[in-house]
Scaffold this motif. Structure first.
Motif, PDB file in Angstrom:
ATOM      1  N   SER A 114      51.521  40.923  62.189  1.00  0.00           N
ATOM      2  CA  SER A 114      51.959  42.313  62.320  1.00  0.00           C
ATOM      3  C   SER A 114      53.492  42.408  62.270  1.00  0.00           C
ATOM      4  O   SER A 114      54.117  41.745  61.440  1.00  0.00           O
ATOM      5  N   THR A 115      54.097  43.164  63.181  1.00  0.00           N
ATOM      6  CA  THR A 115      55.541  43.395  63.102  1.00  0.00           C
ATOM      7  C   THR A 115      56.369  42.254  63.704  1.00  0.00           C
ATOM      8  O   THR A 115      57.574  42.407  63.890  1.00  0.00           O
ATOM      9  N   GLY A 116      55.721  41.133  64.010  1.00  0.00           N
ATOM     10  CA  GLY A 116      56.491  39.925  64.315  1.00  0.00           C
ATOM     11  C   GLY A 116      56.661  39.583  65.784  1.00  0.00           C
ATOM     12  O   GLY A 116      57.207  38.524  66.112  1.00  0.00           O
ATOM     13  N   GLN A 117      56.185  40.446  66.676  1.00  0.00           N
ATOM     14  CA  GLN A 117      56.432  40.180  68.103  1.00  0.00           C
ATOM     15  C   GLN A 117      55.895  38.825  68.560  1.00  0.00           C
ATOM     16  O   GLN A 117      56.514  38.152  69.379  1.00  0.00           O
ATOM     17  N   GLU A 118      54.727  38.445  68.025  1.00  0.00           N
ATOM     18  CA  GLU A 118      54.126  37.182  68.449  1.00  0.00           C
ATOM     19  C   GLU A 118      55.014  35.998  68.033  1.00  0.00           C
ATOM     20  O   GLU A 118      55.320  35.120  68.840  1.00  0.00           O
ATOM     21  N   ALA A 119      55.434  36.004  66.779  1.00  0.00           N
ATOM     22  CA  ALA A 119      56.272  34.904  66.287  1.00  0.00           C
ATOM     23  C   ALA A 119      57.626  34.891  67.004  1.00  0.00           C
ATOM     24  O   ALA A 119      58.135  33.828  67.368  1.00  0.00           O
ATOM     25  N   TYR A 120      58.198  36.061  67.204  1.00  0.00           N
ATOM     26  CA  TYR A 120      59.481  36.112  67.908  1.00  0.00           C
ATOM     27  C   TYR A 120      59.342  35.659  69.365  1.00  0.00           C
ATOM     28  O   TYR A 120      60.233  35.005  69.902  1.00  0.00           O
ATOM     29  N   SER A 121      58.227  35.991  69.995  1.00  0.00           N
ATOM     30  CA  SER A 121      58.021  35.540  71.382  1.00  0.00           C
ATOM     31  C   SER A 121      57.952  34.013  71.424  1.00  0.00           C
ATOM     32  O   SER A 121      58.485  33.381  72.337  1.00  0.00           O
ATOM     33  N   LEU A 122      57.295  33.437  70.414  1.00  0.00           N
ATOM     34  CA  LEU A 122      57.240  31.970  70.329  1.00  0.00           C
ATOM     35  C   LEU A 122      58.636  31.397  70.133  1.00  0.00           C
ATOM     36  O   LEU A 122      59.013  30.419  70.777  1.00  0.00           O
ATOM     37  N   ALA A 123      59.392  32.026  69.246  1.00  0.00           N
ATOM     38  CA  ALA A 123      60.746  31.532  68.959  1.00  0.00           C
ATOM     39  C   ALA A 123      61.608  31.582  70.223  1.00  0.00           C
ATOM     40  O   ALA A 123      62.343  30.638  70.528  1.00  0.00           O
ATOM     41  N   MET A 124      61.500  32.661  70.977  1.00  0.00           N
ATOM     42  CA  MET A 124      62.284  32.765  72.224  1.00  0.00           C
ATOM     43  C   MET A 124      61.866  31.669  73.198  1.00  0.00           C
ATOM     44  O   MET A 124      62.696  31.033  73.836  1.00  0.00           O
ATOM     45  N   THR A 125      60.534  31.471  73.303  1.00  0.00           N
ATOM     46  CA  THR A 125      60.019  30.451  74.220  1.00  0.00           C
ATOM     47  C   THR A 125      60.584  29.073  73.856  1.00  0.00           C
ATOM     48  O   THR A 125      61.033  28.326  74.719  1.00  0.00           O
ATOM     49  N   LEU A 126      60.582  28.761  72.569  1.00  0.00           N
ATOM     50  CA  LEU A 126      61.080  27.452  72.132  1.00  0.00           C
ATOM     51  C   LEU A 126      62.579  27.312  72.373  1.00  0.00           C
ATOM     52  O   LEU A 126      63.062  26.276  72.804  1.00  0.00           O
ATOM     53  N   ARG A 127      63.327  28.369  72.101  1.00  0.00           N
ATOM     54  CA  ARG A 127      64.780  28.330  72.304  1.00  0.00           C
ATOM     55  C   ARG A 127      65.144  28.113  73.775  1.00  0.00           C
ATOM     56  O   ARG A 127      66.127  27.466  74.096  1.00  0.00           O
ATOM     57  N   LYS A 128      64.301  28.661  74.644  1.00  0.00           N
ATOM     58  CA  LYS A 128      64.586  28.496  76.077  1.00  0.00           C
ATOM     59  C   LYS A 128      64.316  27.070  76.538  1.00  0.00           C
ATOM     60  O   LYS A 128      64.711  26.683  77.624  1.00  0.00           O
ATOM     61  N   GLN A 129      63.579  26.319  75.693  1.00  0.00           N
ATOM     62  CA  GLN A 129      63.292  24.923  76.050  1.00  0.00           C
ATOM     63  C   GLN A 129      64.109  23.983  75.199  1.00  0.00           C
ATOM     64  O   GLN A 129      63.625  22.929  74.788  1.00  0.00           O
ATOM     65  N   ALA A 130      65.342  24.350  74.943  1.00  0.00           N
ATOM     66  CA  ALA A 130      66.175  23.600  73.994  1.00  0.00           C
ATOM     67  C   ALA A 130      66.160  22.100  74.278  1.00  0.00           C
ATOM     68  O   ALA A 130      66.081  21.290  73.355  1.00  0.00           O
ATOM     69  N   ASP A 131      66.187  21.723  75.545  1.00  0.00           N
ATOM     70  CA  ASP A 131      66.237  20.297  75.880  1.00  0.00           C
ATOM     71  C   ASP A 131      64.989  19.550  75.426  1.00  0.00           C
ATOM     72  O   ASP A 131      65.065  18.427  74.942  1.00  0.00           O
ATOM     73  N   LEU A 132      63.866  20.237  75.603  1.00  0.00           N
ATOM     74  CA  LEU A 132      62.586  19.630  75.244  1.00  0.00           C
ATOM     75  C   LEU A 132      62.517  19.325  73.746  1.00  0.00           C
ATOM     76  O   LEU A 132      61.887  18.367  73.320  1.00  0.00           O
ATOM     77  N   TRP A 133      63.154  20.160  72.943  1.00  0.00           N
ATOM     78  CA  TRP A 133      62.967  20.079  71.491  1.00  0.00           C
ATOM     79  C   TRP A 133      64.177  19.511  70.763  1.00  0.00           C
ATOM     80  O   TRP A 133      64.300  19.653  69.560  1.00  0.00           O
ATOM     81  N   LYS A 134      65.053  18.897  71.503  1.00  0.00           N
ATOM     82  CA  LYS A 134      66.239  18.306  70.868  1.00  0.00           C
ATOM     83  C   LYS A 134      65.806  17.274  69.835  1.00  0.00           C
ATOM     84  O   LYS A 134      65.002  16.401  70.112  1.00  0.00           O
ATOM     85  N   GLY A 135      66.330  17.407  68.628  1.00  0.00           N
ATOM     86  CA  GLY A 135      66.006  16.447  67.569  1.00  0.00           C
ATOM     87  C   GLY A 135      64.701  16.738  66.846  1.00  0.00           C
ATOM     88  O   GLY A 135      64.299  15.988  65.968  1.00  0.00           O
ATOM     89  N   TRP A 136      64.013  17.794  67.209  1.00  0.00           N
ATOM     90  CA  TRP A 136      62.744  18.130  66.558  1.00  0.00           C
ATOM     91  C   TRP A 136      62.966  19.026  65.348  1.00  0.00           C
ATOM     92  O   TRP A 136      63.905  19.820  65.304  1.00  0.00           O
ATOM     93  N   GLN A 137      62.048  18.874  64.382  1.00  0.00           N
ATOM     94  CA  GLN A 137      61.970  19.798  63.256  1.00  0.00           C
ATOM     95  C   GLN A 137      60.961  20.858  63.637  1.00  0.00           C
ATOM     96  O   GLN A 137      59.783  20.534  63.797  1.00  0.00           O
ATOM     97  N   ILE A 138      61.385  22.095  63.775  1.00  0.00           N
ATOM     98  CA  ILE A 138      60.423  23.129  64.164  1.00  0.00           C
ATOM     99  C   ILE A 138      60.312  24.160  63.060  1.00  0.00           C
ATOM    100  O   ILE A 138      61.329  24.632  62.543  1.00  0.00           O
TER     101      ILE A 138
END
Ligand SMILES: C[S@@+](CC[C@H](N)C(=O)[O-])C[C@H]1O[C@@H](n2cnc3c(N)ncnc32)[C@H](O)[C@@H]1O
Lengths: 284, 122
Positions: A114-138
């Motif tokens: 739809s208008t993207g809220q789901e994907a953007y919510s995921l993106a925000m969630t991932l950004r808030k876990q920056a340490d967890l995903w350091k060095g990852w290809q997302i």
């Protein structure tokens, strides 16, 4: 007389919608169809549903047919819809993936975005876990059959109502800036997501397999046959053991054997591992 | 049952808020300005306060400042500002003063429900 001619027109439009999207209109929604199409009819100087059907017949599959389909789809969405699902993602599922995957690559698909809220919510969630995903290809793929919602998702402009429903005010401050009467989501988040127009029945956009697929509140109006088809497509594009999240009240039970309820995460489904794969896991 | 203090000088807004909150199984008390609200916070404890900004006698900001000055974070209710002040400046000022959430009027049931979830009341 007019009544039956009109109901003929309604059925033809319903058939167009079903052929294009798989959505079967209930009687109830059929009778509200004219209301949904009013703005479109006005814009094209069409006085009645019969006129609309006549014009559609004239033009074949052209842009008007697309507009009709767009106008009839239910595009409702909101940020962090079903709050507890995103909580579980943030605190359990994503950390679990980060800890157990060997390759540092994470692929997510929001199917029926739809208008993207789901994907953007995921993106925000991932950004808030920056340490967890350091060095990852997302990578996040987000697809929808409706071109109008995909354009809106890409533009990242949301109304005041949109940015309040489900979104914490701290997220609003962190990720949005006012743009006239609306709010624009940050470029940083927009760049994380690949938005595409794509039909779940003839999927072109997904490639390879995804670790997490969200397909929520999309299949509600599909017939059983259509659902089987869509689950087949989701299964083809899910990594073995990959997670599938459906909408509240949606289930895989009785619809597919490719997914099974997760033992670990309540209400979430997992892609069944092919046989050899499962035995090698047991042996390990 | 959780309870909410609705602080607004408009009777209509209080009524709308009450209606939504009760449908979410939250009991409601009402205050018509910040002073009234402070008095009620003295004598009873609330899980959450829905707070208007502009009110006669004592406005929402003054209420919040007094509340945070007299009660430690753990023992005070969650505060959700609920106001027609929609500018970024207002939102930031409210959060700096200790508000937990911010709702721009007009609001609807879904919005209020999601904000109550975000602050952990439901
Ligand atoms: C109600 S919205 C749900 C949006 C989001 N997933 C959520 O849960 O908030 C359903 C979306 O599915 C899309 N959709 C319907 N049929 C589709 C199909 N055959 N292929 C792709 N998307 C489809 C609609 O256009 C609509 O945007």
């Amino acid at each position: 007389m007019t009544g039956s001619r009109q109901s003929g027109a309604i059925r033809m439009i319903a058939a167009l919608l079903e052929a294009r999207t798989g959505q079967v209109l209930s009687e109830n929604r059929m009778w509200r169809l004219e209301t949904s199409l009013k703005p479109l009819m006005r814009a094209n100087s069409l006085r009645s549903l019969e006129d609309l059907v006549a014009r559609l017949a004239d033009q074949g599959g052209g842009p008007l047919a697309n507009d009709v389909v767009n106008a009839l789809l239910n595009n409702e969405s909101s940020f962090f819809r079903d709050h507890h699902v995103f909580q579980m993602l943030a605190t359990q599922i994503l950390p679990h993936i980060a800890q157990t995957r060997k390759e540092k690559s994470l692929r997510i698909w929001s199917a029926g975005c739809s208008t993207g809220q789901e994907a953007y919510s995921l993106a925000m969630t991932l950004r808030k876990q920056a340490d967890l995903w350091k060095g990852w290809q997302i990578s996040i793929l987000a697809t929808d059959i409706s071109s109008s919602v995909v354009e809106r998702a890409q533009a990242g402009l949301f109304s005041q109502i949109d940015v309040q429903r489900g979104l914490a005010v701290n997220d609003l401050l962190r990720w949005f800036e006012p743009a006239g009467d609306t709010w624009r989501i940050s470029q940083e988040l927009r760049h994380m997501i690949d938005f595409r127009v794509d039909n779940l029945f003839e999927p072109q956009a997904p490639s390879g397999s995804y670790d997490l697929v969200m397909c929520r509140n999309v299949q509600f109006y599909f017939s059983a046959e259509m659902r089987r088809k869509v689950f087949g497509c989701l299964a083809r594009h899910s990594a073995p053991g990959g997670y599938l999240i459906l909408g509240a009240g949606e289930t895989v039970i009785g619809q597919t054997i490719d997914f099974t309820a997760s033992m670990q995460f309540r209400g979430i489904y997992e892609r069944v591992r092919p046989k050899e794969d499962a035995s090698s896991v047991k042996a390990a | 049952m959780k309870n909410c203090l609705v602080v607004d000088d408009s009777k209509v807004i209080r009524k709308v808020a009450r209606h939504i909150l009760e449908s979410l199984n939250i009991s409601v008390s009402e205050a018509c300005d910040g002073r009234d609200a402070l008095n009620q916070c003295e004598s009873a404890s609330h899980d959450v306060v829905l707070l208007d900004w502009n009110m006669p006698v004592m406005n929402g900001m003054e209420f919040l400042q007094q509340l945070t000055a007299t009660k430690a974070a753990a023992s005070r209710p969650k505060v959700i500002f609920c106001t027609t002040e929609n500018g970024l400046g207002h939102i930031k000022a409210a959060l700096d003063a200790g508000a937990d959430e911010y709702v721009m009027k007009p609001f609807d049931r879904d919005t209020l429900e999601s904000k109550l979830q975000i602050v952990g009341v439901i």
